[in-house]
Design an enzyme around this catalytic site. Structure first.
Site, PDB file in Angstrom:
ATOM      1  N   ASN A  11       0.867  -1.179   0.000  1.00  0.00           N
ATOM      2  CA  ASN A  11       0.000   0.000   0.000  1.00  0.00           C
ATOM      3  C   ASN A  11       0.905   1.231   0.000  1.00  0.00           C
ATOM      4  O   ASN A  11       1.474   1.583   1.032  1.00  0.00           O
ATOM      5  CB  ASN A  11      -0.890  -0.026   1.261  1.00  0.00           C
ATOM      6  CG  ASN A  11      -1.710   1.251   1.414  1.00  0.00           C
ATOM      7  OD1 ASN A  11      -1.814   2.045   0.481  1.00  0.00           O
ATOM      8  ND2 ASN A  11      -2.289   1.443   2.591  1.00  0.00           N
ATOM      9  N   LYS A  13       0.078   4.251  -0.327  1.00  0.00           N
ATOM     10  CA  LYS A  13      -0.599   5.444   0.217  1.00  0.00           C
ATOM     11  C   LYS A  13      -0.385   6.647  -0.730  1.00  0.00           C
ATOM     12  O   LYS A  13      -0.301   6.450  -1.937  1.00  0.00           O
ATOM     13  CB  LYS A  13      -0.115   5.735   1.639  1.00  0.00           C
ATOM     14  CG  LYS A  13      -0.160   4.495   2.532  1.00  0.00           C
ATOM     15  CD  LYS A  13      -0.045   4.810   3.986  1.00  0.00           C
ATOM     16  CE  LYS A  13       0.044   3.511   4.766  1.00  0.00           C
ATOM     17  NZ  LYS A  13      -0.121   3.686   6.199  1.00  0.00           N
ATOM     18  N   HIS A  98      -9.577   1.056   4.871  1.00  0.00           N
ATOM     19  CA  HIS A  98      -8.308   1.270   5.580  1.00  0.00           C
ATOM     20  C   HIS A  98      -8.557   2.229   6.751  1.00  0.00           C
ATOM     21  O   HIS A  98      -9.378   3.145   6.646  1.00  0.00           O
ATOM     22  CB  HIS A  98      -7.269   1.852   4.611  1.00  0.00           C
ATOM     23  CG  HIS A  98      -5.887   1.871   5.189  1.00  0.00           C
ATOM     24  ND1 HIS A  98      -5.472   2.851   6.047  1.00  0.00           N
ATOM     25  CD2 HIS A  98      -4.853   1.009   5.053  1.00  0.00           C
ATOM     26  CE1 HIS A  98      -4.220   2.598   6.418  1.00  0.00           C
ATOM     27  NE2 HIS A  98      -3.822   1.481   5.822  1.00  0.00           N
ATOM     28  N   GLU A 100      -7.017   4.700   7.770  1.00  0.00           N
ATOM     29  CA  GLU A 100      -6.855   6.129   7.446  1.00  0.00           C
ATOM     30  C   GLU A 100      -8.111   6.665   6.758  1.00  0.00           C
ATOM     31  O   GLU A 100      -8.495   7.820   6.967  1.00  0.00           O
ATOM     32  CB  GLU A 100      -5.597   6.318   6.580  1.00  0.00           C
ATOM     33  CG  GLU A 100      -4.330   6.144   7.413  1.00  0.00           C
ATOM     34  CD  GLU A 100      -3.123   5.618   6.663  1.00  0.00           C
ATOM     35  OE1 GLU A 100      -3.106   5.666   5.420  1.00  0.00           O
ATOM     36  OE2 GLU A 100      -2.195   5.145   7.339  1.00  0.00           O
ATOM     37  N   GLU A 170      -5.477  -5.085  10.687  1.00  0.00           N
ATOM     38  CA  GLU A 170      -4.490  -4.037  10.911  1.00  0.00           C
ATOM     39  C   GLU A 170      -4.790  -3.311  12.226  1.00  0.00           C
ATOM     40  O   GLU A 170      -5.626  -2.391  12.244  1.00  0.00           O
ATOM     41  CB  GLU A 170      -4.530  -3.025   9.765  1.00  0.00           C
ATOM     42  CG  GLU A 170      -4.222  -3.622   8.413  1.00  0.00           C
ATOM     43  CD  GLU A 170      -3.652  -2.579   7.471  1.00  0.00           C
ATOM     44  OE1 GLU A 170      -2.555  -2.814   6.969  1.00  0.00           O
ATOM     45  OE2 GLU A 170      -4.281  -1.541   7.263  1.00  0.00           O
ATOM     46  N   GLY A 176       2.246   2.285  10.805  1.00  0.00           N
ATOM     47  CA  GLY A 176       3.182   3.393  10.632  1.00  0.00           C
ATOM     48  C   GLY A 176       3.861   3.846  11.911  1.00  0.00           C
ATOM     49  O   GLY A 176       4.480   4.908  11.953  1.00  0.00           O
ATOM     50  N   SER A 216       3.253  -2.145  10.471  1.00  0.00           N
ATOM     51  CA  SER A 216       4.721  -2.154  10.654  1.00  0.00           C
ATOM     52  C   SER A 216       5.339  -3.524  10.395  1.00  0.00           C
ATOM     53  O   SER A 216       6.283  -3.920  11.081  1.00  0.00           O
ATOM     54  CB  SER A 216       5.093  -1.642  12.050  1.00  0.00           C
ATOM     55  OG  SER A 216       4.642  -0.312  12.212  1.00  0.00           O
TER      56      SER A 216
HETATM   57  C1  PEP Z   1      -0.895   0.147   6.125  1.00  0.00           C
HETATM   58  O1  PEP Z   1      -1.024   1.349   5.997  1.00  0.00           O
HETATM   59  O2  PEP Z   1      -1.746  -0.612   5.652  1.00  0.00           O
HETATM   60  C2  PEP Z   1       0.272  -0.335   6.867  1.00  0.00           C
HETATM   61  C3  PEP Z   1       0.271  -1.561   7.300  1.00  0.00           C
HETATM   62  O3  PEP Z   1       1.294   0.568   7.073  1.00  0.00           O
HETATM   63  P1  PEP Z   1       2.718   0.268   7.766  1.00  0.00           P
HETATM   64  O4  PEP Z   1       3.241  -1.016   7.185  1.00  0.00           O
HETATM   65  O5  PEP Z   1       3.562   1.445   7.420  1.00  0.00           O
HETATM   66  O6  PEP Z   1       2.456   0.137   9.229  1.00  0.00           O
END
Ligand code: PEP
Length: 259
Positions: A11, A13, A98, A100, A170, A176, A216
């Protein structure tokens, strides 16, 4: 051995212009990602890079994903993109719900559900994201939140289409932030999700649905996460922007299939 071929989805973003995206694909392809079938790979660039990235991955096994859709097919929805517009660009996957989108853009479970149904109608595979906030985990509400988001997100999905759905667990506090759920914490939620999927679609179908972990995930923690029985791959944010870490994640996932 798992019945499921692992999936690593990047992803991006709101990162990478079309030109930068093509550069990243070249680096990823140079490492032979997308040339063998022991792991599936999906890249989800911003809308503006879909076309260029789509051309750059042509002929490889890498699939193209988007990061969002609108639930309506067309009309007066300024700034929005429909499922059929994505299909026209050979997009096969789309991230929906997601955290966000939920927290910054106010998307609720009902809207997320309409998007899932719109994606399936257009033969796009939805990657439905669910996960709890830190305060919800600390208040022991993780399973309740995940149940609500999953059941609402999948309402009305016919069993015949359920295998096209991919779930991404998630935990929002891990996205992040550099904090990762421990493999045991993640496995507990993944097993719970598979139980809920079995209740809705039957055990055989649930056993074939991919459940990704996101938050992460990096080369140094992926091996232990992917060793868990119900963790079938990763939705990768930060580490997907760097060819070296992304290709390493794909290599680790490919290895996890042979365990
Ligand atoms: C995401 O935004 O779906 C995600 C898992 O981000 P990160 O790997 O940076 O935590």
């Amino acid at each position: 051995m798992s019945k499921r071929t692992p999936l690593i989805a990047g992803n991006w973003k709101m990162n990478k212009t079309a030109t930068e995206g093509v550069e990243l694909v070249k680096e990823i392809s140079a490492a032979s990602v997308g040339s063998h079938a022991s792991v599936n790979v999906v890249l989800c660039p911003p809308f503006t890079a879909l076309s260029a990235v789509g051309q750059a991955i042509e002929g490889s096994l890498i699939a193209l994903g988007a990061q969002n859709i609108h639930d309506k097919a067309n009309g007066a929805f300024t700034g929005e993109i429909s499922a059929s517009m994505l299909r026209n660009l050979h997009v096969t996957h789309v991230i929906i719900g997601h955290s966000e989108r939920r927290s910054i853009f106010g998307e609720d479970d009902a809207f997320v559900n309409r998007k899932v149904l719109a994606a399936l109608s257009a033969t796009l595979k939805p990657i439905l994201c669910v996960g709890e906030l830190l305060a919800e985990r600390e208040a022991n509400q993780t399973m309740e939140v995940v149940r609500r988001q999953l059941e609402a997100g999948l309402a009305g999905v016919p069993a015949a289409k359920a295998e096209s759905v991919i779930i991404a667990y998630e935990p929002v506090w891990a996205i992040g932030t550099g904090k990762t759920a421990t493999p045991a914490m993640a496995q507990e939620v993944h097993a719970f999700i598979r139980k809920l999927l079995a209740q809705q679609f039957g055990a055989d179908t649930a056993a074939r649905i991919l459940i990704l972990y996101g938050g992460s995930m990096k080369p140094d923690n992926a091996d232990a996460l992917l060793a868990e029985q119900d963790i079938d791959g990763g939705l990768i944010g930060g580490a997907a922007l760097d060819a070296k870490s992304f290709t390493e994640l794909v290599r680790i996932a490919a290895k996890s299939l042979s365990r």
